[in-house]
Design a protein around this motif. Structure first.
Motif, mmCIF file in Angstrom:
data_model
loop_
_atom_site.group_PDB
_atom_site.id
_atom_site.type_symbol
_atom_site.label_atom_id
_atom_site.label_comp_id
_atom_site.label_asym_id
_atom_site.label_seq_id
_atom_site.Cartn_x
_atom_site.Cartn_y
_atom_site.Cartn_z
ATOM 1 N N GLY A 70 0.805 -1.230 0.000
ATOM 2 C CA GLY A 70 0.000 0.000 0.000
ATOM 3 C C GLY A 70 0.827 1.265 0.000
ATOM 4 O O GLY A 70 0.412 2.279 0.549
ATOM 5 N N HIS B 273 1.454 1.770 -5.737
ATOM 6 C CA HIS B 273 0.632 2.640 -6.576
ATOM 7 C C HIS B 273 1.162 2.618 -8.018
ATOM 8 O O HIS B 273 0.392 2.535 -8.981
ATOM 9 C CB HIS B 273 0.623 4.062 -6.008
ATOM 10 C CG HIS B 273 -0.407 4.953 -6.636
ATOM 11 N ND1 HIS B 273 -0.642 6.234 -6.216
ATOM 12 C CD2 HIS B 273 -1.261 4.748 -7.681
ATOM 13 C CE1 HIS B 273 -1.596 6.783 -6.965
ATOM 14 N NE2 HIS B 273 -1.985 5.900 -7.861
ATOM 15 N N CYS C 8 -6.279 -4.375 -4.407
ATOM 16 C CA CYS C 8 -5.023 -4.083 -3.730
ATOM 17 C C CYS C 8 -5.238 -4.210 -2.224
ATOM 18 O O CYS C 8 -6.194 -3.668 -1.669
ATOM 19 C CB CYS C 8 -4.535 -2.674 -4.081
ATOM 20 S SG CYS C 8 -2.855 -2.341 -3.504
ATOM 21 N N GLY D 210 -3.692 -1.264 -0.064
ATOM 22 C CA GLY D 210 -3.869 -0.105 -0.936
ATOM 23 C C GLY D 210 -3.825 1.206 -0.179
ATOM 24 O O GLY D 210 -3.451 1.243 1.002
ATOM 25 N N ASN D 211 -4.193 2.287 -0.857
ATOM 26 C CA ASN D 211 -4.266 3.630 -0.252
ATOM 27 C C ASN D 211 -5.212 4.462 -1.134
ATOM 28 O O ASN D 211 -5.662 3.975 -2.181
ATOM 29 C CB ASN D 211 -2.855 4.239 -0.097
ATOM 30 C CG ASN D 211 -2.171 4.511 -1.434
ATOM 31 O OD1 ASN D 211 -2.798 4.952 -2.399
ATOM 32 N ND2 ASN D 211 -0.865 4.264 -1.498
ATOM 33 N N GLY E 291 -6.804 3.599 -4.736
ATOM 34 C CA GLY E 291 -8.253 3.396 -4.764
ATOM 35 C C GLY E 291 -8.932 3.987 -5.989
ATOM 36 O O GLY E 291 -10.058 3.614 -6.312
ATOM 37 N N CYS F 119 -9.561 -1.331 -3.093
ATOM 38 C CA CYS F 119 -8.722 -1.612 -1.934
ATOM 39 C C CYS F 119 -9.480 -2.552 -1.001
ATOM 40 O O CYS F 119 -10.653 -2.320 -0.703
ATOM 41 C CB CYS F 119 -8.357 -0.313 -1.209
ATOM 42 S SG CYS F 119 -7.384 0.800 -2.242
#
Ligand code: AMP
Ligand code: GLY
Length: 425
Positions: free
Chosen positions: A8, A13, A30, A33-34, A38, A43
């Motif tokens: 994440g 990314h 993911c 994720g973040n 997103g 995510c």
């Protein structure tokens, strides 16, 4: 195809961004994720440290390809767990990931197979390590054997510093079990560069070279960080040096791991020192670099999931891996106080304006709060720009950085300074 990316940060990314550009990819998940990720992927709150839970998720969602970002799940055997369940995963096995997870393993492998690196000895007792340091003198480098989040290396300019490093790592055990052994290593001088490569365990295809900026302040001053920025390609890696790294370092390392019974599939990262005596290995990583990935993948012209599948299938030799003849620059914006303690939860503004200025803003340490994006880590954003020459890419990246603000934000103003100096500009 449905894809799962584990991790994440900024590297993940960039992986998601490149995978999303593939016409073969229908949906990306993911974990965790973040907010930046997103926008391109769903995510999911599966614990990224729980390999079995991730495999359950991949099986349930009919994931066709899983890509692992960070070293921790690789070192704990995520690839073995997935492979045992017939799930396709890009990354090295637990045994092969020791090339990063144990510096002693990596150094002994290089010694056995004649791969150029700094001279060294491995110690399991502090007194023996200290005796060796006194015999060798400073400058000298002391490294914890195991994973220490990039903090287990002390480049000691004096003998006293080196002796203190042994105590910190072995007696005070600040890195826990990672410091049960230390590697004491010859100090090398030269310019550093990172060369990442795709490999299926036999064929090795280097990516474009890159250079990371580890110190927090301009002119390479201040403490080390996880990386304050990067650019690619790195002109210090001339075509002749690239050839030498491929023939004397990358290919022999992949052949050595296969000969040792732990063939390496995935991205192999060689951290290099370009010394007067030629390129030598500083370290290997069993994964994509961060922030190198943010500048390397934007220059990849070929289809990333196709290359990753070829690595897993052992067919990399017949697969196209082409690069754009451009440059990429990534400027990391960090939270106030980083790499020391820093706050979280500060509002970030200007992300859309930065994108409008032509940059891609990779999120590293961000979180969502009431529909807004806030800081959530030390390295917050990796503002990245591509252009047909590096000077234009630098200008574009910094123009975008100028549009973004959050409390205490700081960044280096001299990313890619070495290439600027080479150009005499
Ligand atoms: P590592 O985590 O092994 O990459 O080490 C972190 C940083 O320490 C490297 O990027 C180098 O700048 C420096 N370093 C590591 N080993 C050496 C060495 N043998 N000689 C000089 N510098 C080193
Ligand atoms: N940029 C250094 C690393 O990924 O380890």
């Amino acid at each position: 195809m449905r894809v799962l990316v584990v991790g994440g940060g900024g590297r993940e990314h960039a992986l998601v961004w490149k995978l999303a550009a593939s016409p073969r990819v229908d949906k990306i998940y993911c974990a965790p994720g973040n907010p930046g990720i997103g926008e391109l992927a769903e995510c999911v709150a599966v614990d990224a440290a729980d390999n079995a839970a991730l495999a359950d998720f991949a099986a349930a969602q009919k994931i066709g390809l899983t890509v692992v970002g960070p070293e921790a799940p690789l070192a704990s055997g995520i690839v073995d767990v997935f492979a045992a369940r017939g799930l396709k995963v890009f990354g090295p096995s637990k045994a092969a990931a020791r090339i990063e997870g144990s510096k002693a393993f990596a150094k002994d492998l290089m010694r056995k197979y004649g791969i150029p690196t700094a001279g060294y000895e491995v110690f399991t007792a502090p007194d023996a390590a200290k005796e060796y340091i006194k015999k060798q003198g400073a400058p000298i480098v002391v490294k914890a054997d195991g994973l220490a989040a990039g903090k287990g290396v002390v480049v000691a300019m004096t003998e006293a510093e080196a002796l203190a490093a042994v105590d910190m790592i072995m007696r005070d055990a600040v890195f826990g079990a990672a410091g049960a052994r230390v590697v004491v290593e010859e100090f090398m001088t030269g310019e550093e560069a990172s060369l990442l490569a795709f490999t299926d365990g036999r064929t090795v295809v280097p990516m474009v070279s890159a250079q990371d900026h580890k110190r927090v302040f301009d002119d390479d001053r201040g403490p080390n960080t996880g990386g304050m920025g990067a650019y690619a390609p790195a002109p210090v890696v001339t075509p002749a040096i690239l050839e030498q790294v491929l023939n004397e370092i990358l290919q022999p390392t992949v052949d050595a791991l296969r000969a040792e019974g732990c063939p390496y599939c995935g991205c192999l990262y060689a951290g290099l020192m370009i010394t007067a005596a030629g390129p030598k290995v500083v370290e290997f990583n069993a994964r994509f670099g961060d922030p190198e990935t943010q500048v390397v993948l934007p220059l990849l012209a070929s289809d990333l999931p196709t290359i990753m599948e070829a690595c897993i299938a052992g067919t990399l030799a017949g697969t196209e891996v082409a690069w754009r003849d451009e440059a990429a620059v990534c400027v990391v914006m960090a939270a106030g106080g980083y790499p020391g303690s820093y706050g979280k939860g500060d509002a970030i503004s200007g992300l859309d304006e930065a994108a409008a200025a032509g940059a891609v803003v990779f999120h590293a340490g961000t979180a969502g709060k009431d529909g807004a994006v806030v800081t959530n880590g030390g390295r917050v954003l990796g503002v990245t720009a591509m252009d047909d020459d590096v000077l234009k890419a630098i200008a574009k990246a910094y123009a975008a950085v100028g549009r973004i603000s959050f409390k205490g934000a700081h960044y280096r103003k001299d990313i890619a300074h070495r290439v600027v100096a080479r150009l005499g500009k």
